[in-house]
Design an enzyme around this catalytic site. Sequence first.
Site: not given
Ligand SMILES: *Cc1c(COP(=O)(O)O)cnc(C)c1O
Length: 403
Positions: A94, A116, A389
Amino acid sequence: MNTAVKTWPDLRGRFGPYGGRYVPETLVAPLEELEQAYAKARADDSFARELDQLLRNFAGRPTPLQFASRLTEHLGGPRIYIKREDLLHTGAHKINNCLGQALLAKRMGKRRIIAETGAGQHGVATAAVAARFGMECVVYMGTEDMERQRLNVSRMKLMGAEVVGVNAGSRTLKDAINEAMRDWATNVRTTHYLLGSVLGAHPYPQMVRDFHKVIGKEARRQILQAEGGLPDLLVACVGGGSNAIGLFHAFLEDSAVKMLGVEAGGRGHQLGEHAARLAEAMGFTGSRPGVLQGTYTYVLQTEDGQIATTHSVSAGLDYPAVGPEHALLAEQHRAEYSAASDAAAIDAARTLARVEGIIPALESAHALAALIARAPRMRREEMVIFNLSGRGDKDMEIIARYL
Ligand SMILES: *Cc1c(COP(=O)(O)O)cnc(C)c1O
């Protein structure tokens, strides 16, 4: 040259039939101002240079592309590489988008950032970036979510953000988004709305995607260096879809590279039990095109068009709509979308922890669960990039409850 994929979105912010700008009149001028500022920044090398420095020195890019030798051996299928977005500052991808938008806000002369957040991860990344830029920061959060995510509320406050509880509706993410939009409409002269995924009205789905494209650009270079060839499959989880499109985008014109987006299968196929908007082929019900929070895309809804409740063990995947570009990629069959259940995600998290010594975020564990299910049908010489992610520290209480 095949330019078909590169031209999305069109000038009206549409990805085929999806996307666009469905907002009240008060937000039209702010979105146009943002669109123009972004177009200008995109054409300016010094913007790219400044962002690159921040990504390196503040966020920790480039992230490694790690060959997961033990996981590869454990599954007995394709060669698995992990793109380590979990190693970034604040623990997930993010921060890529937050840095890009904060830098843009600075150029626009805005001194105040609003956002948000549901689980609090986007709020934490926004608070960190606002502190780094010396900007005022207000984060809207449903009071239900504030209760569930107390530690992240403390993190945001420690970095100087004001966290405003939203007591309306289900007191979760979509109510917080409504409140943030109201704030923006009132304070647009001083304020930038830092949206956290490839959702919302144009130009957000394009802009947020562009700030995450660095994931795929790095991964493409890294796998070419490591293996001398392109991967056969990319796998990423899809909440709004920002980490997935960030990885996918650099490979869209490589027609031999397959892409799999993985949604939250929750605890059942009935509406209300999951957050699978595109994984129709797996028998999930209740998703069809509609408008939610500024964009036209697949939305989980009841027969008479009320937004449905959703469920996932992972807060980051628990949202009734999906980024419009994913709706197009699904329609074109350029990417495939599946879902993993709560239980499969927890299992996958345990596997990665034991086999590779990495605790994944539960969002990312959904992608791994789908990969684990598919690996036996793949050949050993095939290569996969799995987008990790985020890290799982934030989810330890939930994981511990299941074990
Ligand atoms: C917020 C988040 C997501 C989901 O958001 P996307 O916009 O689909 O990437 C996925 N993995 C993690 C670790 C997150 O913090």
